[in-house]
Scaffold this motif. Structure first.
Motif, PDB file in Angstrom:
ATOM      1  N   GLU A 478      -2.176  35.947  61.056  1.00 32.35           N
ATOM      2  CA  GLU A 478      -3.205  35.765  62.103  1.00 32.35           C
ATOM      3  C   GLU A 478      -4.580  36.061  61.721  1.00 32.35           C
ATOM      4  O   GLU A 478      -5.630  35.191  62.288  1.00 32.35           O
ATOM      5  N   ASP A 479      -4.979  36.967  60.864  1.00 33.50           N
ATOM      6  CA  ASP A 479      -6.269  37.086  60.312  1.00 33.50           C
ATOM      7  C   ASP A 479      -6.994  35.851  59.905  1.00 33.50           C
ATOM      8  O   ASP A 479      -8.034  35.579  59.657  1.00 33.50           O
ATOM      9  N   ALA A 480      -6.044  35.349  58.663  1.00 32.25           N
ATOM     10  CA  ALA A 480      -6.409  34.164  58.042  1.00 32.25           C
ATOM     11  C   ALA A 480      -6.582  33.119  58.875  1.00 32.25           C
ATOM     12  O   ALA A 480      -7.612  32.027  58.832  1.00 32.25           O
ATOM     13  N   GLU A 481      -5.919  32.759  59.997  1.00 30.95           N
ATOM     14  CA  GLU A 481      -6.021  31.655  60.899  1.00 30.95           C
ATOM     15  C   GLU A 481      -7.634  31.880  61.754  1.00 30.95           C
ATOM     16  O   GLU A 481      -8.437  31.026  61.724  1.00 30.95           O
ATOM     17  N   ARG A 482      -7.751  33.007  62.001  1.00 32.51           N
ATOM     18  CA  ARG A 482      -9.072  33.141  62.693  1.00 32.51           C
ATOM     19  C   ARG A 482     -10.247  32.833  61.789  1.00 32.51           C
ATOM     20  O   ARG A 482     -11.267  32.357  62.018  1.00 32.51           O
ATOM     21  N   LYS A 483     -10.082  33.566  60.440  1.00 28.78           N
ATOM     22  CA  LYS A 483     -11.094  33.378  59.469  1.00 28.78           C
ATOM     23  C   LYS A 483     -11.359  31.742  59.254  1.00 28.78           C
ATOM     24  O   LYS A 483     -12.417  31.237  59.004  1.00 28.78           O
ATOM     25  N   ILE A 484     -10.245  31.038  58.926  1.00 28.98           N
ATOM     26  CA  ILE A 484     -10.490  29.578  58.692  1.00 28.98           C
ATOM     27  C   ILE A 484     -10.892  28.933  59.799  1.00 28.98           C
ATOM     28  O   ILE A 484     -11.906  28.121  59.470  1.00 28.98           O
ATOM     29  N   ARG A 485     -10.807  29.018  61.181  1.00 29.57           N
ATOM     30  CA  ARG A 485     -11.704  28.691  62.211  1.00 29.57           C
ATOM     31  C   ARG A 485     -12.778  29.134  62.216  1.00 29.57           C
ATOM     32  O   ARG A 485     -13.830  28.035  62.334  1.00 29.57           O
ATOM     33  N   LEU A 486     -13.294  30.320  61.734  1.00 32.28           N
ATOM     34  CA  LEU A 486     -14.591  30.750  61.698  1.00 32.28           C
ATOM     35  C   LEU A 486     -15.451  30.045  60.841  1.00 32.28           C
ATOM     36  O   LEU A 486     -16.577  29.499  60.982  1.00 32.28           O
ATOM     37  N   TYR A 487     -14.939  30.188  59.441  1.00 38.86           N
ATOM     38  CA  TYR A 487     -15.519  29.774  58.296  1.00 38.86           C
ATOM     39  C   TYR A 487     -15.824  27.960  58.163  1.00 38.86           C
ATOM     40  O   TYR A 487     -16.644  27.482  57.866  1.00 38.86           O
ATOM     41  N   THR A 488     -14.749  27.378  58.893  1.00 40.02           N
ATOM     42  CA  THR A 488     -14.790  25.899  58.964  1.00 40.02           C
ATOM     43  C   THR A 488     -16.120  25.480  59.975  1.00 40.02           C
ATOM     44  O   THR A 488     -16.879  24.759  59.484  1.00 40.02           O
ATOM     45  N   GLU A 489     -16.319  26.114  61.055  1.00 33.73           N
ATOM     46  CA  GLU A 489     -17.437  26.046  62.069  1.00 33.73           C
ATOM     47  C   GLU A 489     -18.652  26.301  61.188  1.00 33.73           C
ATOM     48  O   GLU A 489     -19.830  25.836  61.293  1.00 33.73           O
ATOM     49  N   GLN A 490     -18.710  27.611  60.444  1.00 35.53           N
ATOM     50  CA  GLN A 490     -19.979  27.938  60.021  1.00 35.53           C
ATOM     51  C   GLN A 490     -20.275  27.138  58.666  1.00 35.53           C
ATOM     52  O   GLN A 490     -21.640  26.791  58.586  1.00 35.53           O
ATOM     53  N   VAL A 491     -19.338  26.613  58.168  1.00 40.04           N
ATOM     54  CA  VAL A 491     -19.636  25.567  57.195  1.00 40.04           C
ATOM     55  C   VAL A 491     -20.267  24.380  57.699  1.00 40.04           C
ATOM     56  O   VAL A 491     -21.536  23.983  57.162  1.00 40.04           O
ATOM     57  N   LYS A 492     -19.934  23.682  58.669  1.00 44.84           N
ATOM     58  CA  LYS A 492     -20.538  22.762  59.400  1.00 44.84           C
ATOM     59  C   LYS A 492     -22.081  22.930  59.910  1.00 44.84           C
ATOM     60  O   LYS A 492     -22.929  22.210  59.777  1.00 44.84           O
ATOM     61  N   LEU A 493     -22.135  24.359  60.621  1.00 45.65           N
ATOM     62  CA  LEU A 493     -23.597  24.668  61.072  1.00 45.65           C
ATOM     63  C   LEU A 493     -24.322  24.909  59.920  1.00 45.65           C
ATOM     64  O   LEU A 493     -25.572  24.460  59.910  1.00 45.65           O
ATOM     65  N   VAL A 494     -24.070  25.440  58.847  1.00 43.71           N
ATOM     66  CA  VAL A 494     -25.048  25.750  57.708  1.00 43.71           C
ATOM     67  C   VAL A 494     -25.417  24.356  57.167  1.00 43.71           C
ATOM     68  O   VAL A 494     -26.476  24.202  56.595  1.00 43.71           O
ATOM     69  N   ASP A 495     -24.420  23.471  56.889  1.00 39.20           N
ATOM     70  CA  ASP A 495     -24.702  22.315  56.333  1.00 39.20           C
ATOM     71  C   ASP A 495     -25.743  21.434  57.007  1.00 39.20           C
ATOM     72  O   ASP A 495     -26.548  20.898  56.508  1.00 39.20           O
ATOM     73  N   GLN A 496     -25.673  21.654  58.579  1.00 41.34           N
ATOM     74  CA  GLN A 496     -26.801  20.853  59.531  1.00 41.34           C
ATOM     75  C   GLN A 496     -28.065  21.447  59.169  1.00 41.34           C
ATOM     76  O   GLN A 496     -29.068  20.915  59.068  1.00 41.34           O
ATOM     77  N   THR A 497     -27.934  22.775  58.953  1.00 39.29           N
ATOM     78  CA  THR A 497     -29.237  23.654  58.767  1.00 39.29           C
ATOM     79  C   THR A 497     -30.079  23.287  57.697  1.00 39.29           C
ATOM     80  O   THR A 497     -31.197  23.145  57.550  1.00 39.29           O
ATOM     81  N   ILE A 498     -29.315  23.312  56.522  1.00 35.62           N
ATOM     82  CA  ILE A 498     -29.657  22.579  55.100  1.00 35.62           C
ATOM     83  C   ILE A 498     -30.547  21.250  55.398  1.00 35.62           C
ATOM     84  O   ILE A 498     -31.610  21.009  54.599  1.00 35.62           O
ATOM     85  N   ASN A 499     -29.824  20.331  55.829  1.00 36.84           N
ATOM     86  CA  ASN A 499     -30.368  19.112  56.400  1.00 36.84           C
ATOM     87  C   ASN A 499     -31.746  19.210  56.945  1.00 36.84           C
ATOM     88  O   ASN A 499     -32.817  18.491  56.625  1.00 36.84           O
ATOM     89  N   LEU A 500     -31.712  20.010  58.006  1.00 31.14           N
ATOM     90  CA  LEU A 500     -33.172  20.287  58.700  1.00 31.14           C
ATOM     91  C   LEU A 500     -34.113  21.039  57.898  1.00 31.14           C
ATOM     92  O   LEU A 500     -35.253  20.561  57.954  1.00 31.14           O
ATOM     93  N   LEU A 501     -33.629  21.995  56.979  1.00 31.06           N
ATOM     94  CA  LEU A 501     -34.764  22.782  56.300  1.00 31.06           C
ATOM     95  C   LEU A 501     -35.121  21.709  55.164  1.00 31.06           C
ATOM     96  O   LEU A 501     -36.440  21.767  54.956  1.00 31.06           O
ATOM     97  N   LEU A 502     -34.436  20.862  54.552  1.00 28.73           N
ATOM     98  CA  LEU A 502     -34.895  19.914  53.613  1.00 28.73           C
ATOM     99  C   LEU A 502     -35.891  19.029  54.306  1.00 28.73           C
ATOM    100  O   LEU A 502     -36.859  18.613  53.548  1.00 28.73           O
ATOM    101  N   THR A 503     -35.834  18.491  55.634  1.00 30.49           N
ATOM    102  CA  THR A 503     -36.678  17.872  56.157  1.00 30.49           C
ATOM    103  C   THR A 503     -37.912  18.203  56.499  1.00 30.49           C
ATOM    104  O   THR A 503     -39.191  17.765  56.280  1.00 30.49           O
ATOM    105  N   ALA A 504     -37.962  19.696  56.858  1.00 31.84           N
ATOM    106  CA  ALA A 504     -39.052  20.276  56.885  1.00 31.84           C
ATOM    107  C   ALA A 504     -39.783  20.597  55.618  1.00 31.84           C
ATOM    108  O   ALA A 504     -41.377  20.418  55.452  1.00 31.84           O
ATOM    109  N   TYR A 505     -39.044  20.768  54.706  1.00 33.10           N
ATOM    110  CA  TYR A 505     -39.806  21.045  53.172  1.00 33.10           C
ATOM    111  C   TYR A 505     -40.392  19.766  52.640  1.00 33.10           C
ATOM    112  O   TYR A 505     -41.587  19.710  52.078  1.00 33.10           O
TER     113      TYR A 505
END
Length: 554
Positions: A478-505
């Motif tokens: 159950e702990d692994a299931e929660r972490k998989i859902r969390l990190y999957t969403e986090q990867v998507k958000l951080v990937d979007q953040t990188i694209n925005l930061l590269l644009t600003a840079y």
């Protein structure tokens, strides 16, 4: 309690396959269909997201390479038709490579079959089981007794001269003793069979656990190499940015073109480039009038610090990659030893593991464990065997009966001129033991009862331990299931953040440290997600071992 003979456990040299193959073959069909569908969906979704991110970053790099820094948001948009064509173009070779890879790679079931064939510990356990099966064939009547006596000088009797005395006697235990002995041997063989199943489950768990660890390391290496490529691209971006920001009045530019080429080749060659850049930077003019486009000396220094910071990150990532590759070797040796193969024999891994689903409910799995665990079944067989031992002790206190025959050959002799006697004599005989020493019998009965009680308490202890292991395995699941859902969403958000930061840079030339920080955060979340998937499969392997079966995967 069923008797062992009801199951027909007389197995030939191929008996181990008859025991293991039904469980393996039932899961092969399920795993093949699930594997093909889930891997294809996962890879298509992952490829789509990755290609979109890479295209954005490649466009930014091309803009920076051409010294064009005023990007608009419209530059980040895709043409829908071109995007669909690119996805189709990428999906076609991906599908072909996927089927080719599946044909080359071996599945986990293939390696489990090899382990069952070759592992010496499992073979030894199976041989012990086959040896215990032979005890049932040892139950039989006591050997008959034959006594033969010859007279050196014939004994003179009225019947004639007796030449010999021959006796043949067969003892018979009390009614039910032989069946009790056979039942006790069968239950002990069944207990040994359950130990063989436990040995098989332990071996399969070790093979699965090592297999999942190999997948985890392989995926971590792939992710780290992918992030290292991104850092190399960022390094080229920073160098182009630094070169464009350098002063152009007065003759020479502070950043030669060969510096960029040496940096993109390898990060190890970057140390000399950094020294030369540091020397060039120290010679740059500090007056604002010597700068092009209004850039001050602080901008040039900031560009150089960006390059140095990227190289620091690359060095650390390269060191982590070396450590991951070193960690792969002991796992490969362990896996090959479990299969009783050469240490260096190649291990063909399948595609990356996707998150799994467990069909059975939590309490349902616990009931399956209590009903199917081999250790609990072994204790049940031992208790049934001790019941038979107590019955044997009671029957041992009954008399044994014997039946036989006594044969006495006679030779005629001359008596007063007449031949006398000569007729042989046959005498039936019956014997019986008298078990009058009851202490011995009572002690045997109490011994069997105490052993049965001890086995019952040990079974209860084992059941409690299995319940605790089940609870820990499900908690990890159950702990692994929660972490998989969390990190999957986090990867998507951080990937979007990188694209925005590269644009600003690309527009302002600032906040490059935030880009590196976000990239490091992306790597961290990707590795954590891989570890969570590995934890999920480790928990699944533990549950399968406890229940002595394959859990159902969707």
């Amino acid at each position: 309690m069923k008797k062992l003979k009801d199951f027909g456990f007389r197995i030939s040299d191929f008996g181990v396959w008859l025991l293991i193959m039904p469980q393996l073959m039932s899961s092969i069909t399920l795993l093949k269909g699930w594997f093909a569908k889930t891997c294809l969906r996962y890879r298509q979704a992952q490829t789509t997201a990755r290609e979109k991110s890479v295209s954005i970053r490649e466009n930014l790099w091309e803009k920076l390479k051409n010294s064009t820094f005023s990007l608009q948001l419209s530059d980040l948009k895709f043409q829908i038709s071109n995007f669909k064509f690119q996805i189709f173009y990428l999906a076609l070779p991906l599908c072909l490579s996927l089927f080719t890879y599946q044909a080359k790679a071996q599945s986990l079931d293939d390696y489990l079959i090899q382990a069952a064939q070759n592992n010496p510990g499992l073979k030894a356990s199976y041989s012990r089981y086959m040896a215990s099966m032979e005890r049932s064939g040892q139950v039989a009547l006591p050997d008959p007794e034959l006594r033969v006596g010859f007279f050196i000088r014939p004994m003179e009797r009225f019947m004639g001269n007796q030449q010999a005395d021959i006796q043949l006697m067969q003892m018979f235990p009390w009614f039910g003793m032989l069946s009790a002995q056979k039942e006790e041997a069968n239950y002990m063989a069944l207990a040994q069979y359950q130990l063989f199943l436990e040995e098989k489950n332990q071996l399969f768990f070790q093979v699965k656990s090592t297999w999942y660890e190999l997948h985890r390391l392989n995926e971590e290496i792939r992710i780290s190499e992918e992030n290292l490529e991104y850092l190399k691209k960022y390094e080229r971006l920073a160098l182009i940015k630094y070169q464009a920001a350098a002063p152009t009045t007065g003759g020479a530019a502070p950043t030669p073109s060969n510096q960029t080429a040496s940096t993109s080749g390898s990060s190890s060659a970057g140390a000399s480039s950094m020294n030369s850049m540091g020397a060039t930077t120290s010679q740059m003019p500090t007056s604002a009038s010597s700068m092009s486009s209004g850039m001050g000396s602080s901008g040039t220094g900031s560009g150089m610090s960006d390059v140095l910071q990227i190289r620091i990150e690359m060095k650390e990532l390269e060191s982590n990659l070396s450590q991951l590759e070193a960690n792969m070797e002991p796992l490969q040796i362990k896996f090959n030893q479990l299969l009783n193969r050469e240490n260096r024999e190649e291990i063909l891994l399948s595609a990356a593991l996707s998150p799994a689903n467990l069909d059975n409910g939590k309490l349902e799995v616990l009931e399956n464990i209590k009903a199917s665990n081999p250790m609990l079944a072994m204790y049940d067989s031992e208790m049934a065997a001790y019941d038979q031992q107590a019955r044997m002790a009671k029957l041992d206190g009954r008399p044994m009966l014997g039946a036989g025959v006594n044969y006495m050959p006679f030779k005629p002799r001359l008596e007063d001129g007449m031949m006398m006697g000569g007729d042989n004599m046959v005498m039936p005989m019956v014997t019986m033991t008298l078990p009058i020493y009851r202490k011995k019998t009572n002690a045997k009965i109490k011994e069997a009862e105490y052993l049965k009680e001890a086995t019952s308490l040990t079974r209860q202890k084992t059941e409690n331990l299995l319940t605790m292991e089940w609870a820990n395995a499900f908690r990890d699941w159950e702990d692994a299931e929660r972490k998989i859902r969390l990190y999957t969403e986090q990867v998507k958000l951080v990937d979007q953040t990188i694209n925005l930061l590269l644009t600003a840079y690309s527009n302002s030339g600032r906040d490059f440290t935030e880009v590196l920080r976000a990239q490091q955060l992306l790597l961290d979340y990707q590795l954590k997600r891989v570890n969570a998937i590995n934890q999920q499969y480790q928990s699944l392997a533990m549950l399968e071992m406890l229940a002595s079966s394959d859990a159902q995967l969707q």
